[in-house]
Design a protein around this motif. Structure first.
Motif, PDB file in Angstrom:
ATOM      1  N   GLY A  54     -17.617  67.257 -66.608  1.00  0.00           N
ATOM      2  CA  GLY A  54     -16.851  66.336 -65.781  1.00  0.00           C
ATOM      3  C   GLY A  54     -16.535  66.869 -64.404  1.00  0.00           C
ATOM      4  O   GLY A  54     -16.064  66.124 -63.539  1.00  0.00           O
ATOM      5  N   SER A  55     -16.772  68.173 -64.171  1.00  0.00           N
ATOM      6  CA  SER A  55     -16.520  68.732 -62.843  1.00  0.00           C
ATOM      7  C   SER A  55     -17.423  68.059 -61.818  1.00  0.00           C
ATOM      8  O   SER A  55     -18.563  67.703 -62.107  1.00  0.00           O
ATOM      9  N   TYR A  56     -16.904  67.914 -60.614  1.00  0.00           N
ATOM     10  CA  TYR A  56     -17.650  67.205 -59.568  1.00  0.00           C
ATOM     11  C   TYR A  56     -17.651  68.022 -58.290  1.00  0.00           C
ATOM     12  O   TYR A  56     -16.656  68.652 -57.939  1.00  0.00           O
ATOM     13  N   GLN A  57     -18.785  68.006 -57.602  1.00  0.00           N
ATOM     14  CA  GLN A  57     -18.890  68.690 -56.320  1.00  0.00           C
ATOM     15  C   GLN A  57     -19.902  67.978 -55.453  1.00  0.00           C
ATOM     16  O   GLN A  57     -20.800  67.297 -55.959  1.00  0.00           O
ATOM     17  N   GLU A  58     -19.720  68.111 -54.158  1.00  0.00           N
ATOM     18  CA  GLU A  58     -20.660  67.548 -53.200  1.00  0.00           C
ATOM     19  C   GLU A  58     -21.305  68.670 -52.400  1.00  0.00           C
ATOM     20  O   GLU A  58     -20.661  69.682 -52.109  1.00  0.00           O
ATOM     21  N   LEU A  59     -22.577  68.502 -52.065  1.00  0.00           N
ATOM     22  CA  LEU A  59     -23.245  69.437 -51.177  1.00  0.00           C
ATOM     23  C   LEU A  59     -24.115  68.655 -50.208  1.00  0.00           C
ATOM     24  O   LEU A  59     -24.657  67.601 -50.548  1.00  0.00           O
ATOM     25  N   SER A  60     -24.210  69.169 -48.978  1.00  0.00           N
ATOM     26  CA  SER A  60     -24.805  68.401 -47.890  1.00  0.00           C
ATOM     27  C   SER A  60     -26.057  69.065 -47.338  1.00  0.00           C
ATOM     28  O   SER A  60     -26.167  70.297 -47.296  1.00  0.00           O
ATOM     29  N   PHE A  61     -26.987  68.218 -46.905  1.00  0.00           N
ATOM     30  CA  PHE A  61     -28.232  68.656 -46.288  1.00  0.00           C
ATOM     31  C   PHE A  61     -28.405  67.898 -44.970  1.00  0.00           C
ATOM     32  O   PHE A  61     -28.015  66.739 -44.851  1.00  0.00           O
ATOM     33  N   GLY A  62     -29.006  68.583 -44.002  1.00  0.00           N
ATOM     34  CA  GLY A  62     -29.234  67.950 -42.715  1.00  0.00           C
ATOM     35  C   GLY A  62     -30.642  68.193 -42.220  1.00  0.00           C
ATOM     36  O   GLY A  62     -31.318  69.137 -42.638  1.00  0.00           O
ATOM     37  N   LEU A  63     -31.089  67.343 -41.314  1.00  0.00           N
ATOM     38  CA  LEU A  63     -32.412  67.473 -40.713  1.00  0.00           C
ATOM     39  C   LEU A  63     -32.239  67.460 -39.202  1.00  0.00           C
ATOM     40  O   LEU A  63     -31.579  66.572 -38.648  1.00  0.00           O
ATOM     41  N   SER A  64     -32.811  68.461 -38.531  1.00  0.00           N
ATOM     42  CA  SER A  64     -32.675  68.568 -37.083  1.00  0.00           C
ATOM     43  C   SER A  64     -33.955  69.160 -36.499  1.00  0.00           C
ATOM     44  O   SER A  64     -34.825  69.645 -37.228  1.00  0.00           O
ATOM     45  N   HIS A  65     -34.056  69.113 -35.172  1.00  0.00           N
ATOM     46  CA  HIS A  65     -35.164  69.796 -34.487  1.00  0.00           C
ATOM     47  C   HIS A  65     -34.579  70.542 -33.302  1.00  0.00           C
ATOM     48  O   HIS A  65     -33.403  70.371 -32.956  1.00  0.00           O
ATOM     49  N   ASP A  66     -35.384  71.391 -32.654  1.00  0.00           N
ATOM     50  CA  ASP A  66     -34.782  72.295 -31.671  1.00  0.00           C
ATOM     51  C   ASP A  66     -35.201  72.057 -30.226  1.00  0.00           C
ATOM     52  O   ASP A  66     -34.838  72.846 -29.351  1.00  0.00           O
ATOM     53  N   ASN A  67     -35.927  70.991 -29.929  1.00  0.00           N
ATOM     54  CA  ASN A  67     -36.335  70.748 -28.543  1.00  0.00           C
ATOM     55  C   ASN A  67     -35.894  69.348 -28.132  1.00  0.00           C
ATOM     56  O   ASN A  67     -36.496  68.344 -28.520  1.00  0.00           O
ATOM     57  N   GLY A  68     -34.826  69.284 -27.336  1.00  0.00           N
ATOM     58  CA  GLY A  68     -34.277  68.005 -26.917  1.00  0.00           C
ATOM     59  C   GLY A  68     -35.139  67.233 -25.944  1.00  0.00           C
ATOM     60  O   GLY A  68     -34.810  66.098 -25.588  1.00  0.00           O
TER      61      GLY A  68
END
Length: 438
Positions: A54-68
């Motif tokens: 029943g324990s609950y947790q959230e974890l996050s992922f992101g997507l980015s690039h490095d040349n604007g």
């Protein structure tokens, strides 16, 4: 969020306590220049999943690039969740698709920001809930890779496979719980109501303080405030159901097995426009501590007032010659004294139907009105109505031929729940008259 529980038993589970640090996986590692760009997956550096069911947790992922200098769009993030199968129920946000087996999530990220520029943090947050029988001691991983379209060289950016290490352990944590309240009412407007709030820690670790949030619907006035609380009053000029929000932080330590109450009882006053009301209370531990079972961190109390809400429709009368266009405005009013809202369901409080008068054609109708058949329009109201509400529906009609005293019926349709509190049901009918007889 969509939820799938896998049947295949493998190691995995819940709660991300270990680190807020993030790692990144890219294909290649050369510095960015005007002619180069790389795609990055941002993920938790390490995750510890609590084995408690029943324990609950959230974890996050992101997507980015490095040349604007380049625009990157239509990103696709793929997450391999196979090593969590059988011990964790996985939920994903609306921009992700979770496979039927629950072992793969594919997430769409339409605009991929650049680091140091338009990237403002992770776009995907997973929820993990431990299921019964999850074994402790496992060392697992969540795999990830991504690709996206770019207007830079090559047209496509890709990452290689990366992974986030996951450990399954017994992690002591608090489990704050609110006592479920009983429905209240019917009560008279003006009544002062005490609202007991009792917090119990059913977990195996102390909660070093807690955050309390209290939302009250528009027909309730909060009569209590505490030091360290922020109050947001109801707002009527939005599409959201109006209500007040009290947001408090208490530094009271709640030990395992202990029960605490607020410094003084929470009190509400039933407003003169109250009818079907609701009080929502939620609680969570402070300092980023995860609660073992957030499902009992929220209560909702229905409160019914002794009141009525008189819904009515408004007709109109227009004149014109054959071939002319005229504007006829029909309407809805809540004559009160109570407001009315479908808070839980979000269903419209009612619909107004117009039978188009003979000899006329609707040239244009309001955007929230739709044709039903050849001669009827149905206009949908929002899911709440205050006593001040006057909602108008202007129709542009073309008079094809003059028919003296052509009448179109205007009818209000509401739910059975509202109808039993309407003191004058006869005013739910009106007429639109074209070229009234003199």
């Amino acid at each position: 969020m969509r939820t799938v529980t896998s049947r295949r038993r493998r190691l995995g589970a819940y709660a991300f306590f270990a680190s807020a640090a993030l790692s990144a996986t890219v294909l290649g590692a050369t510095p960015a220049s005007a002619a180069s760009d790389m795609l990055w997956v941002q993920s938790p550096e390490a995750v510890t999943l609590a084995v408690t069911p029943g324990s609950y947790q959230e974890l996050s992922f992101g997507l980015s690039h490095d040349n604007g200098n380049y625009r990157v769009i239509n990103g696709v993030l793929t997450l391999d969740l196979s090593e969590l199968a059988g011990v964790a129920e996985v939920s994903v946000p609306d921009n992700c698709f979770l496979s039927e087996s629950g072992t793969t999530a594919v997430c769409d990220i339409w605009e991929v920001g650049d680091i140091g520029g338009t990237y403002d943090g992770p776009q995907v947050t997973l929820g993990l809930r431990t299921v019964e029988g999850a074994p402790a001691g496992g060392e697992l991983s969540i795999g990830h890779r991504a690709q996206a379209e770019t207007n830079g060289p090559g047209g496509v950016l890709r990452t290689g496979w990366g992974s986030t290490p996951v450990k399954v352990e017994s992690v002591p944590s608090p489990d704050l719980s609110l006592t479920e309240p009983a429905p209240v009412g019917p009560v008279a407007p003006g009544t002062s109501l005490p609202v007991p709030v009792t917090v119990t820690n059913k977990g195996d670790a102390a909660a070093e303080g807690f955050r309390l949030r209290v939302w009250n619907s528009y027909g309730l006035d909060l009569a209590t405030n505490y030091p360290g609380c922020a109050w947001t009053p109801p707002v009527l000029d939005t599409d959201d159901v109006p209500g007040g929000l009290l947001d408090c932080t208490f530094d009271t330590v709640v030990e395992p097995g202990a029960t605490v109450t607020l410094p003084e009882p929470l009190r509400l006053t039933v407003a003169s426009h109250a009818l079907f009301e609701r009080l929502d209370v939620s609680i969570e531990p402070l300092e980023g501590t995860q609660d073992q079972n957030p499902e009992d961190n929220f209560t909702s109390t229905p409160i019914t007032a002794e009141n009525t809400a008189d819904f009515a429709v408004q007709g109109d009368s227009v004149t014109g010659a054959a071939g002319e266009k005229v504007t006829a405005t029909i309407g809805f009013r809540n004559l009160g004294p109570a407001w009315f809202a479908n808070i839980g369901s979000g269903d419209p409080v009612g619909t107004v139907t117009l039978a188009v008068p003979a000899g006329t054609t609707v040239v244009s109708a309001p955007e929230n009105c739709r044709a039903e058949g050849s001669g009827t329009y149905r206009c949908e109201l929002r899911h709440w109505a205050t006593p001040e509400d006057r909602i108008q529906f202007p129709f542009e009609l073309r008079i094809d031929r003059v028919i003296p005293n052509a009448i179109g019926a205007i009818t209000l349709h509401t739910s059975a729940r509202q109808a039993q509190y309407d003191p004058q049901p006869h005013n739910a009918y009106a007429e639109l008259v074209v070229n009234a007889a003199k």
